[in-house]
Design an enzyme around this catalytic site. Structure first.
Site, PDB file in Angstrom:
ATOM      1  N   ASP A   1     -32.957 -32.152  -4.725  1.00 50.07           N
ATOM      2  CA  ASP A   1     -31.989 -30.831  -4.559  1.00 50.07           C
ATOM      3  C   ASP A   1     -32.862 -29.769  -5.070  1.00 50.07           C
ATOM      4  O   ASP A   1     -33.157 -28.978  -5.037  1.00 50.07           O
ATOM      5  CB  ASP A   1     -30.308 -31.153  -4.999  1.00 50.07           C
ATOM      6  CG  ASP A   1     -29.824 -31.693  -4.032  1.00 50.07           C
ATOM      7  OD1 ASP A   1     -30.654 -31.934  -1.665  1.00 50.07           O
ATOM      8  OD2 ASP A   1     -29.166 -32.554  -3.683  1.00 50.07           O
ATOM      9  N   GLY A   2     -32.563 -30.546  -6.527  1.00 50.25           N
ATOM     10  CA  GLY A   2     -34.162 -29.402  -7.689  1.00 50.25           C
ATOM     11  C   GLY A   2     -34.896 -28.316  -7.339  1.00 50.25           C
ATOM     12  O   GLY A   2     -35.716 -27.622  -7.152  1.00 50.25           O
TER      13      GLY A   2
ATOM     14  N   GLU B   1     -25.546 -21.455  -6.890  1.00 45.40           N
ATOM     15  CA  GLU B   1     -24.590 -20.015  -7.695  1.00 45.40           C
ATOM     16  C   GLU B   1     -25.876 -19.541  -8.594  1.00 45.40           C
ATOM     17  O   GLU B   1     -26.726 -19.632  -8.832  1.00 45.40           O
ATOM     18  CB  GLU B   1     -24.321 -21.310  -8.281  1.00 45.40           C
ATOM     19  CG  GLU B   1     -24.457 -22.003 -10.049  1.00 45.40           C
ATOM     20  CD  GLU B   1     -25.260 -23.313  -9.481  1.00 45.40           C
ATOM     21  OE1 GLU B   1     -26.208 -22.695  -9.489  1.00 45.40           O
ATOM     22  OE2 GLU B   1     -24.918 -23.841  -8.984  1.00 45.40           O
TER      23      GLU B   1
HETATM   24  P1  NAP Z   1     -31.439 -30.249 -12.785  1.00 43.03           P
HETATM   25  O1  NAP Z   1     -30.223 -30.448 -14.267  1.00 43.03           O
HETATM   26  O2  NAP Z   1     -32.467 -31.155 -12.507  1.00 43.03           O
HETATM   27  O3  NAP Z   1     -30.141 -30.457 -11.996  1.00 43.03           O
HETATM   28  C1  NAP Z   1     -29.119 -30.588 -12.023  1.00 43.03           C
HETATM   29  C2  NAP Z   1     -28.839 -31.927 -10.383  1.00 43.03           C
HETATM   30  O4  NAP Z   1     -27.519 -31.139 -10.127  1.00 43.03           O
HETATM   31  C3  NAP Z   1     -29.511 -32.669 -10.303  1.00 43.03           C
HETATM   32  O5  NAP Z   1     -28.863 -34.108 -10.042  1.00 43.03           O
HETATM   33  C4  NAP Z   1     -29.790 -32.008  -9.044  1.00 43.03           C
HETATM   34  O6  NAP Z   1     -30.135 -33.066  -8.481  1.00 43.03           O
HETATM   35  C5  NAP Z   1     -28.138 -31.087  -8.393  1.00 43.03           C
HETATM   36  N1  NAP Z   1     -28.032 -30.492  -7.974  1.00 43.03           N
HETATM   37  C6  NAP Z   1     -29.045 -29.542  -7.886  1.00 43.03           C
HETATM   38  N2  NAP Z   1     -28.234 -28.695  -6.340  1.00 43.03           N
HETATM   39  C7  NAP Z   1     -27.337 -29.604  -5.913  1.00 43.03           C
HETATM   40  C8  NAP Z   1     -26.459 -29.616  -4.522  1.00 43.03           C
HETATM   41  N3  NAP Z   1     -26.142 -28.767  -3.996  1.00 43.03           N
HETATM   42  N4  NAP Z   1     -25.303 -30.068  -5.039  1.00 43.03           N
HETATM   43  C9  NAP Z   1     -25.028 -31.162  -5.676  1.00 43.03           C
HETATM   44  N5  NAP Z   1     -25.970 -31.320  -6.643  1.00 43.03           N
HETATM   45  C10 NAP Z   1     -27.294 -30.229  -6.377  1.00 43.03           C
HETATM   46  O7  NAP Z   1     -31.569 -28.913 -12.974  1.00 43.03           O
HETATM   47  P2  NAP Z   1     -32.825 -27.878 -11.776  1.00 43.03           P
HETATM   48  O8  NAP Z   1     -32.695 -28.702 -10.713  1.00 43.03           O
HETATM   49  O9  NAP Z   1     -33.140 -26.983 -12.327  1.00 43.03           O
HETATM   50  O10 NAP Z   1     -31.070 -27.918 -11.370  1.00 43.03           O
HETATM   51  C11 NAP Z   1     -30.497 -26.304 -11.311  1.00 43.03           C
HETATM   52  C12 NAP Z   1     -29.335 -26.577 -10.555  1.00 43.03           C
HETATM   53  O11 NAP Z   1     -28.125 -27.766 -11.731  1.00 43.03           O
HETATM   54  C13 NAP Z   1     -28.178 -25.705 -11.007  1.00 43.03           C
HETATM   55  O12 NAP Z   1     -27.913 -24.742 -10.025  1.00 43.03           O
HETATM   56  C14 NAP Z   1     -26.915 -25.860 -11.389  1.00 43.03           C
HETATM   57  O13 NAP Z   1     -25.702 -26.303  -9.207  1.00 43.03           O
HETATM   58  C15 NAP Z   1     -27.300 -27.506 -11.002  1.00 43.03           C
HETATM   59  N6  NAP Z   1     -26.046 -27.311 -12.818  1.00 43.03           N
HETATM   60  C16 NAP Z   1     -25.882 -28.505 -12.849  1.00 43.03           C
HETATM   61  C17 NAP Z   1     -25.139 -28.132 -13.868  1.00 43.03           C
HETATM   62  C18 NAP Z   1     -23.361 -29.474 -13.887  1.00 43.03           C
HETATM   63  O14 NAP Z   1     -23.071 -30.316 -13.082  1.00 43.03           O
HETATM   64  N7  NAP Z   1     -22.481 -29.306 -15.091  1.00 43.03           N
HETATM   65  C19 NAP Z   1     -25.221 -27.933 -14.910  1.00 43.03           C
HETATM   66  C20 NAP Z   1     -25.538 -27.114 -15.068  1.00 43.03           C
HETATM   67  C21 NAP Z   1     -26.546 -26.881 -13.928  1.00 43.03           C
HETATM   68  P3  NAP Z   1     -31.483 -33.048  -7.738  1.00 43.03           P
HETATM   69  O15 NAP Z   1     -31.718 -34.949  -9.261  1.00 43.03           O
HETATM   70  O16 NAP Z   1     -31.655 -34.102  -6.486  1.00 43.03           O
HETATM   71  O17 NAP Z   1     -32.804 -32.640  -8.514  1.00 43.03           O
END
Ligand code: NAP
Length: 267
Positions: A45-46, A123
Site C-alpha cells: 500500500d505504501g 490521511e
Molecule cells: P510504512 O511504515 O511503510 O507503512 C505503514 C503501514 O501502513 C504499512 O504496513 C502499509 O502497508 C500500511 N498501509 C498504508 N496504507 C494503508 C491503508 N490504506 N490501509 C491499511 N494499511 C495501510 O509507511 P509508508 O509506506 O510511508 O506509509 C505511510 C502510511 O503509514 C501513512 O499513510 C499511515 O497511514 C501509515 N502509518 C501508520 C501508523 C500506525 O498504524 N500506527 C503510524 C504512522 C503511519 P504496506 O506494508 O502494504 O505498504
C-alpha cells in the site's frame, strides 16, 4: 493505451516490473512515465501511496492498480502469480473504474497570503515539535473544542484502515464521501476537555485547526512529513478530486478488511 509502473524497488517487485513491462509492450501498449492512462504499482500500500503522489496532478486521467509483493494490501490487492491474468485484462481494457474520496489539506501562514494545498489518499496528521499539541478545532467555522494531546489525524475512508484504525477510529466504506477526525492521546481531565470520539464529517463540512500559542507544526500528508512554520490555520475537507482505481473483479471492501485484519484463510 499508455502505462507506467511504480515498484517498491526490492528484487521481487523489480522482477515483476520487468515482466509487466515486457508483457504489456508485447500487447502493443506504450510505456509513458509522464502521462499514463494506467499505473501499475508493485509493492505494498505504501508503494501505491508513492504512485498516487507522483501522478496526483493528473488524477482525472489515470487509474491505479496494485500488485502486492508482501502481505495483502488495501490498494494492492493482486497477487504476483496473477500478473499474466492482470496484464491480459489491462491490454483488453477489461476493467471498470471506481473512484474513492480524497482529503484536501490547505495550510495558511501568518502574515502571508501564501498557502499550500495538498491531497491525501490516506490521511494528514498534525503534531507539535514540542511535547503537547494545542490547537483550537473549528467545525464549519464554529469553535468546537480546544485540543490538547499528542496530535490529530484526519483520514479518508480508504485511509481509515491505516493510521486512523491504529488510533481507534472507525473503518469507513470508501463509497462514503466523508473525512474522519481522530484524536491521538488527548488530555482529558477536570480542566481540559475534548470530545474523545472520532468525528465523521460529510463532504460539505470542514474542519479547521488554529494554533493557540505555538505556531510551528509537524504535518504529514500520507508518507510525507514536513515542519510548517508560522501556521495560521490548517483546513481539512473532502477534496473535489477523486482517486480512480481500475477494478478487474469483485473484491468487496469488507472482504478486504476481513482478510487483512481477521483471517485470510477463513472461507
Ligand atoms: P510504512 O511504515 O511503510 O507503512 C505503514 C503501514 O501502513 C504499512 O504496513 C502499509 O502497508 C500500511 N498501509 C498504508 N496504507 C494503508 C491503508 N490504506 N490501509 C491499511 N494499511 C495501510 O509507511 P509508508 O509506506 O510511508 O506509509 C505511510 C502510511 O503509514 C501513512 O499513510 C499511515 O497511514 C501509515 N502509518 C501508520 C501508523 C500506525 O498504524 N500506527 C503510524 C504512522 C503511519 P504496506 O506494508 O502494504 O505498504
Amino acid at each position: 493505451m499508455k502505462f507506467a509502473v511504480q515498484s517498491r524497488n526490492d528484487p521481487q517487485s523489480n522482477e515483476l516490473m520487468e515482466r509487466a513491462i515486457s508483457y504489456l509492450t508485447d500487447f502493443g501498449l506504450e510505456i509513458d512515465e509522464e502521462k499514463p492512462d494506467i499505473v501499475l504499482s508493485i509493492g505494498g500500500d505504501g508503494t501505491l501511496l508513492h504512485a498516487f503522489h507522483r501522478y496526483s496532478h493528473i488524477l482525472s486521467d489515470v487509474a491505479f492498480v496494485g500488485i502486492h509483493t508482501g502481505h495483502l494490501g488495501f490498494y494492492a490487492d493482486w497477487k504476483p502469480i496473477e500478473i499474466e491474468k492482470l496484464v491480459i485484462s489491462i491490454a483488453k481494457s477489461d476493467y471498470k473504474v471506481i473512484d474513492y474520496p480524497l482529503l484536501e489539506v490547505v495550510i495558511n501562514y501568518q502574515n502571508s497570503d501564501e498557502n499550500y494545498t495538498y491531497l491525501a489518499l490516506n490521511e494528514s496528521t498534525v503534531k507539535s515539535p514540542e511535547v503537547t499539541l494545542v490547537m483550537d478545532v473549528e467545525l464549519n467555522g464554529r469553535p468546537f473544542e480546544r485540543f490538547r494531546g499528542d496530535g490529530l489525524c484526519v483520514s479518508t475512508p480508504s485511509g481509515s484502515t491505516a493510521y486512523n484504525k491504529a488510533l481507534g477510529g472507525a473503518i469507513l466504506h470508501p463509497s462514503i464521501e466523508a473525512i474522519q477526525v481522530t484524536e491521538m492521546a488527548s488530555i482529558n481531565n477536570r480542566v481540559f476537555r475534548t470530545v474523545g470520539s472520532s468525528l465523521v464529517l460529510p463532504a460539505h463540512h470542514s474542519c479547521v485547526l488554529k494554533p493557540v500559542k505555538a505556531k510551528d507544526f509537524m504535518v504529514t500528508v500520507d508518507h510525507v512529513q514536513l515542519l510548517h512554520k508560522n501556521v495560521k490555520s490548517i483546513q481539512y475537507k473532502v477534496a473535489k478530486e477523486k482517486v480512480r482505481f481500475a477494478r478487474f473483479r469483485a473484491f468487496p471492501f469488507w472482504q478486504r478488511v476481513h482478510d487483512s485484519f481477521i483471517d485470510s484463510d477463513l472461507k
